[in-house]
Design a protein around this motif. Structure first.
Motif, mmCIF file in Angstrom:
data_model
loop_
_atom_site.group_PDB
_atom_site.id
_atom_site.type_symbol
_atom_site.label_atom_id
_atom_site.label_comp_id
_atom_site.label_asym_id
_atom_site.label_seq_id
_atom_site.Cartn_x
_atom_site.Cartn_y
_atom_site.Cartn_z
ATOM 1 N N THR A 189 114.107 15.011 15.969
ATOM 2 C CA THR A 189 114.505 13.638 16.290
ATOM 3 C C THR A 189 114.228 12.737 15.096
ATOM 4 O OG1 THR A 189 114.073 13.946 18.646
ATOM 5 C CG2 THR A 189 114.151 11.687 17.834
ATOM 6 N N THR A 190 115.212 11.987 14.683
ATOM 7 C CA THR A 190 115.081 11.122 13.507
ATOM 8 C C THR A 190 114.015 10.047 13.729
ATOM 9 O OG1 THR A 190 116.810 9.629 14.292
ATOM 10 C CG2 THR A 190 117.484 11.488 12.912
ATOM 11 N N ASN A 191 113.405 9.622 12.641
ATOM 12 C CA ASN A 191 112.407 8.559 12.724
ATOM 13 C C ASN A 191 113.040 7.188 12.939
ATOM 14 O OD1 ASN A 191 110.227 10.337 12.254
ATOM 15 N ND2 ASN A 191 110.529 10.203 10.037
ATOM 16 N N ASP A 192 114.292 7.028 12.484
ATOM 17 C CA ASP A 192 114.941 5.721 12.528
ATOM 18 C C ASP A 192 116.284 5.806 13.246
ATOM 19 O OD1 ASP A 192 113.107 4.008 10.867
ATOM 20 O OD2 ASP A 192 113.545 5.585 9.407
ATOM 21 N N ASP A 273 110.852 -7.152 12.222
ATOM 22 C CA ASP A 273 111.574 -5.900 12.017
ATOM 23 C C ASP A 273 111.126 -4.877 13.059
ATOM 24 O OD1 ASP A 273 113.109 -3.886 11.054
ATOM 25 O OD2 ASP A 273 111.984 -3.578 9.196
ATOM 26 N N THR A 274 111.998 -4.602 14.014
ATOM 27 C CA THR A 274 111.708 -3.669 15.095
ATOM 28 C C THR A 274 112.877 -2.714 15.251
ATOM 29 O OG1 THR A 274 110.473 -5.414 16.226
ATOM 30 C CG2 THR A 274 111.064 -3.480 17.540
ATOM 31 N N LYS A 275 112.563 -1.452 15.566
ATOM 32 C CA LYS A 275 113.615 -0.464 15.775
ATOM 33 C C LYS A 275 114.475 -0.870 16.965
ATOM 34 C CE LYS A 275 112.175 3.667 15.377
ATOM 35 N NZ LYS A 275 111.513 4.962 15.649
ATOM 36 N N GLY A 276 115.793 -0.850 16.767
ATOM 37 C CA GLY A 276 116.701 -1.228 17.841
ATOM 38 C C GLY A 276 116.957 -2.716 17.928
ATOM 39 N N VAL A 277 116.341 -3.518 17.023
ATOM 40 C CA VAL A 277 116.554 -4.967 16.956
ATOM 41 C C VAL A 277 116.990 -5.302 15.537
ATOM 42 C CG1 VAL A 277 115.482 -7.238 17.126
ATOM 43 C CG2 VAL A 277 114.851 -5.440 18.759
ATOM 44 N N LEU A 278 118.015 -6.126 15.394
ATOM 45 C CA LEU A 278 118.495 -6.489 14.065
ATOM 46 C C LEU A 278 117.542 -7.494 13.434
ATOM 47 C CD1 LEU A 278 120.715 -6.276 11.898
ATOM 48 C CD2 LEU A 278 121.827 -8.231 13.010
ATOM 49 N N ASN A 279 117.039 -7.162 12.259
ATOM 50 C CA ASN A 279 116.127 -8.030 11.518
ATOM 51 C C ASN A 279 116.936 -9.002 10.653
ATOM 52 O OD1 ASN A 279 113.659 -7.584 8.893
ATOM 53 N ND2 ASN A 279 113.728 -9.082 10.516
ATOM 54 N N ALA A 280 116.655 -10.308 10.773
ATOM 55 C CA ALA A 280 117.379 -11.325 10.010
ATOM 56 C C ALA A 280 116.435 -12.448 9.623
ATOM 57 C CB ALA A 280 118.551 -11.869 10.819
#
Length: 307
Positions: A189-192, A273-280
């Protein structure tokens, strides 16, 4: 004297009848030849009556014909009733194009075979134009922890499955990632989260590069997308000691059928910055992209983020 007058007067009606018959025969011949010529010039037969195969497609005002099977003495385009181009000795493998075709044009491909003509392909360019997709954000400006919502309109998509599109910002865009794999495993399973590398709106084996270091053989057998958009990769065998997996890391939006030809999806946007959330970050341009499977063109829309 009277007898001679009677005989002479009887000649005129006979000559008149003879001349009338001759003129009638001549006119019949001319009319018959004219009618025959019309019949031959209109000898256009339906596609089902001719053993030749073609594909006809349109993109950005260019109509392209690809000859698949069969041969022809000549071929020509008829566009809105006007002949545009004549092709000689069309054979399998030949490809012809006519440019500058307006939308809402009726295009007919005619094959010429001796004295006969056959319709072997027809289309209307407005149909292809209408079938082209669109992708749109529901807003032009988004705020912290707000859900980005997009809508894709594409009648060519299957309504019984989900699709994905890549989304990015000035702060978080795609990054090529390479992960070293443990040895002796058959799934990983990929980390990202994984981006759609080849822009076909799904995640599959072609979105990964797998390097196998062993002496046997091993390859990616299948991939499974997880709820958090990481991907579980299954291999045909076990990994070796220095195998690695390469993919494009980034955020995606999952599209689900919403009715008709509309597919929608959402993703949250945040400065964290969270996995599955767009960081802006403040003032970032957010961009979403979708590749139209019919035309191969990239559709995109943009919006702005502010805290």
């Amino acid at each position: 004297m009277d007898s001679d007058r009677i005989n002479k007067s009887a000649v005129s009606p006979v000559l008149a009848v003879t001349l009338l018959i001759a003129v009638t025969i001549a006119l019949s011949a001319v009319i018959g030849a004219f009618a025959l010529d019309i019949t031959e010039s209109q000898n256009v037969t339906d596609i089902n009556d001719k053993d030749i195969g073609v594909s006809i497609s349109e993109k950005n005002g260019e109509v392209t014909i690809d000859i698949k099977t069969g041969t022809a003495d000549a071929m020509r385009f008829i566009i809105n009733g006007d002949e545009k181009k004549l092709f000689r000795e069309a054979s399998p493998g030949d490809s012809f194009s006519v440019y500058g075709i307006d939308a809402d044009s009726d295009v007919t491909l005619i094959e010429i075979d001796g004295d006969s003509e056959y319709v072997i392909g027809t289309m209307n360019t407005v149909q292809d134009n209408e079938a082209r997709s669109t992708i749109l954000f529901d807003k032009n400006l988004y705020f912290e922890s707000e859900a980005l919502r997009i809508e894709v309109d594409d009648p060519s998509l299957s309504t019984d499955r989900d699709y994905i599109v890549n989304v990015g910002s000035d702060t978080e865009n795609f990054v090529v990632t390479e992960e070293a794999l443990p040895s002796g495993i058959s799934t990983y399973t990929t980390n990202d989260t994984v981006l759609d590398r080849n822009n076909d709106a799904v995640l599959n084996k072609s979105d990964f590069d797998y390097t196998y270091s062993g002496f046997a053989s091993n390859s990616i057998e299948s991939v499974q997308v997880n709820p958090n958009n990481t991907v579980t990769v299954s291999f045909t065998g076990e990994t070796d000691i220095i195998d690695d997996l390469k993919y494009d890391k980034g955020e995606v939006i999952t599209l689900s059928h919403a009715g008709g030809s509309i597919f929608t999806g959402t993703i949250d946007v945040s400065q964290t910055d969270t996995k599955g959330v767009l960081n802006a970050s403040d003032g970032d341009t957010i961009t979403v992209r979708y590749k139209d499977p019919n035309t191969g063109e990239i559709r995109e829309d943009t919006a702005t983020f502010t805290p």
